[in-house]
Design an enzyme around this catalytic site. Structure first.
Site, mmCIF file in Angstrom:
data_model
loop_
_atom_site.group_PDB
_atom_site.id
_atom_site.type_symbol
_atom_site.label_atom_id
_atom_site.label_comp_id
_atom_site.label_asym_id
_atom_site.label_seq_id
_atom_site.Cartn_x
_atom_site.Cartn_y
_atom_site.Cartn_z
ATOM 1 N N GLU A 1 -7.211 0.276 -4.413
ATOM 2 C CA GLU A 1 -7.399 0.485 -3.120
ATOM 3 C C GLU A 1 -8.538 -0.407 -2.438
ATOM 4 O OE1 GLU A 1 -6.345 4.414 -1.985
ATOM 5 O OE2 GLU A 1 -4.294 4.016 -2.780
ATOM 6 N N ASP B 1 1.087 -1.281 0.008
ATOM 7 C CA ASP B 1 -0.069 -0.074 -0.015
ATOM 8 C C ASP B 1 0.958 1.366 -0.130
ATOM 9 O OD1 ASP B 1 -1.625 2.131 0.624
ATOM 10 O OD2 ASP B 1 -2.396 1.311 2.575
#
Ligand code: AMP
Length: 618
Positions: free
Chosen positions: A186, A23
């Site tokens: 995401e 991430d």
């Protein structure tokens, strides 16, 4: 045959190479993997912490420091401490100029159309290089913690990232020595972390509410047959927990009657108070009152006051949720699950507002800072071949096409098409003996390419010389699951081929995408009229070209009178073309066409009888 590799660090055999999930965040980044128990797990290298602040510092020897250590230089050496680089990835100066005040470092503005560069010390860096530094640090931490080389990764990006931003993220991975297996949205990763979409028989509509430190976005996803489809996204890339901190800080300034002018000159005190504000905010996630003193300044805050301070900002996020639902043609009751992502969703008032709006308790069991990385690790596991039945599907926010005669946009992949997707069309040349064909690729909804955004241009060279209209050029667009476009042009008769992967010269902000869509609606009528005129003109010009060549080449088949009359029609069409009146042009073109049609047939017959000479007909 299964691959067996040897782990040099431990000397043991390893069955398969680990693919990590990353991430790469605006404020913090982190890396996760699937542990031997088959569960996703975030990596905490020797207690250094899970979150790596997305901050890069260059000291005066041009050495690079990343993460917590770099963060310390934000106050002492701000011009060489780069934060929020994700906001600059795949962007031009023009795209970020409006918000340039938030950056304390120097963004180069000499060419506002090309990708931004950042100056630190006496060197210039691209956001790709800076992001690569963060990725290198994550890679090193993963390798150290897992005691194995890590060469492959899945990296997440916001669902609204455009082609240029995705490509830049992929390039950053490459530069960090990572083979980027997939760029994943995401919200898709967050859903996967909650196990949503892992069962192919499951059909669900999900809202992912992501409120971080500096950005907010909401995505509506539909999951069907193991396929994730982004139905809509909305948000504000300049809204987040930092705004809450600022509101608290301003409240204290007012309550303590502080002089802003004096305060703003005291960098250290300002920074201390800002950190105190963040601490108060975090404390209020689990308690009702915060009370501290910084020197003579009282830093007091209760939950009720805090809620008043942030309610307008929170309301703004709810409005974005409404808009996303509207774009997806859904209502709140159609949403089966709501997922919370981002550190700021820990604030109870935020959680409650989301629950009130969607009418159901959001999923918040997984740490909102880790959920995206954990999901990325699951996606990595899927790509490693350890799980089947999971696919990813997104939609492209703007149409993609090429320029055709007269500057018209010919759409090849329409807006909202699901990706991955492939589409193609056949084109030909407009001039005799044309050996090159310029292919210009555009993105946008307007009928004229000049109103759209040019992504790339290339020449298909080496087409064998043929009469106009004879070459067959297939142009194929391939939009992959990462949202990256490959354009291929091939001349079928000769096999001449050219292919490019599109890295647009600069990206589009959400606002620009929205503006382009709105513009297309506003101009729909004038666009149609303009398109019709251009098409009439192209047709007329093409006919002029053919007719003039025809009478030159085939004069022996025509009488002097026929030639003279054709010339009159040609002149009439030329004058019509000068008028810019579509109907007049079409009328004159029709007349020329009608008049010359019998000649063309005559020439054709003559050609056939010549070809037949000497051939026996049985
Ligand atoms: P992210 O960008 O997802 O890492 O989120 C960072 C933001 O979450 C920052 O604004 C933090 O101050 C905020 N945050 C972290 N922990 C908490 C907490 N316990 N309560 C409220 N906000 C928090």
């Amino acid at each position: 045959m299964a691959k067996i590799s040897i782990n040099l660090a431990t000397g043991s055999f390893q069955k398969e190479e680990i693919i990590v999930g990353i991430d790469l965040g605006t404020t913090n980044s982190l890396v996760a993997f699937i542990n031997p128990d088959k569960n996703p797990q975030v990596i905490n290298d020797s207690g250094k912490g899970i979150l790596v602040p997305s901050v890069v510092y260059f000291n005066n020897q041009n050495e690079t420091v990343v993460g917590n250590e770099a963060k310390e230089f934000l106050t002492t050496d701000p011009s060489n401490t780069i934060f929020s680089v994700k906001r600059l990835l795949g962007r031009s100066y023009k795209d970020v100029a409006e918000h340039k005040d938030i950056f304390s470092y120097k963004i180069i503005d000499d060419d506002s159309d090309s990708l931004v560069k950042i100056q630190a010390g006496n060197r210039f860096y691209t956001p790709i290089e800076l992001s690569a530094e963060i990725l290198k640090e994550l890679k090193a931490r993963a390798e150290h913690a897992l005691k194995t080389p890590v060469n492959r990764a899945v990296i997440t990006v916001p669902a609204y990232f455009n082609d240029s931003q995705r490509q830049a993220t992929r390039d950053a991975g490459k530069l960090a020595g990572l083979d980027v297996m997939r760029i994943v949205n995401e919200p898709t990763a967050a859903s996967l972390a909650y196990g949503i979409g892992l069962d192919p028989s499951q059909q669900k509509t999900i809202a992912v509410y992501d409120l971080g430190g500096g950005t907010f976005d909401v995505s509506i996803l539909q999951i069907q047959n193991g396929i994730f489809e982004v139905l809509a996204t909305n948000g504000n890339t300049y809204l987040g927990g930092d705004d809450f901190d600022r509101a608290i800080l301003n409240h204290w300034i007012e309550k303590n009657n502080l002089d802003i002018k004096v305060l703003s000159e005291d960098n250290i005190l300002m920074q201390t108070l800002r950190l105190q504000a963040e601490a108060a905010k975090k404390a209020l996630s689990t308690q009702n009152l915060y009370n501290e003193k910084v020197g003579e300044i009282w830093c007091t805050l209760d939950n009720q006051t805090f809620e008043q301070l942030i309610s307008a900002k929170v309301e703004e996020t709810i409005t974005a949720c409404k808009n996303a639902l509207k774009d997806a043609d859904l209502t709140a009751s159609d949403i089966d699950e709501v997922i919370l992502v981002g550190g700021s969703t820990r604030t109870p008032f935020v959680k409650q507002a989301v629950e009130d709006f969607f009418g159901k308790k959001p999923q918040d069991n997984i740490n909102p800072d880790e959920v995206v990385a954990l999901g990325a690790a699951i996606q990595a596991d899927v790509l490693a071949g350890n799980r089947s039945d999971i696919l990813l599907l997104d939609v492209t926010p703007l149409s993609l096409g090429i320029e055709t005669m007269g500057g018209l946009m010919d759409v090849i992949i329409a807006r909202n098409s699901k990706v991955p997707t492939k589409a193609g069309r056949q084109y030909t040349t407009s001039v005799d003996g044309q050996v090159n064909m310029k292919i210009s690729v555009y993105q946008g909804e307007r009928d004229l390419v000049k109103e759209n955004r040019k992504l790339a241009e290339f020449d298909l060279k080496g087409i064998p010389a043929m009469p106009a209209g004879l070459p067959k050029v297939d142009i194929n667009f391939l939009l992959n699951a990462d949202g990256i476009l490959t354009v291929q042009a091939i001349e079928l008769r000769s096999g001449v081929k050219q292919e490019i992967e599109i890295t647009p010269s600069y990206g589009l902000s959400d606002d620009t995408v929205e503006k382009m869509l709105l513009d297309s609606i506003e101009h729909a009528k004038s666009d149609v009229e303009q398109r019709m005129l251009i098409e009439a003109r192209s047709e007329g010009e093409q006919l002029l070209y053919t007719a003039e060549r025809f009478i030159e080449k085939h004069a022996e088949h025509l009488t002097a009178e026929e030639i003279a009359k054709t010339k009159v029609h040609i002149e009439a069409l030329k004058s019509a073309l000068a008028t810019q009146e579509k109907d007049t042009i079409l009328k004159k073109a029709d007349e020329l066409n009608e008049f010359t049609r019998p000649f063309a047939e005559r020439v054709m017959d003559a050609a056939i009888s010549t070809a037949m000479k000497g051939k026996k007909i049985e």
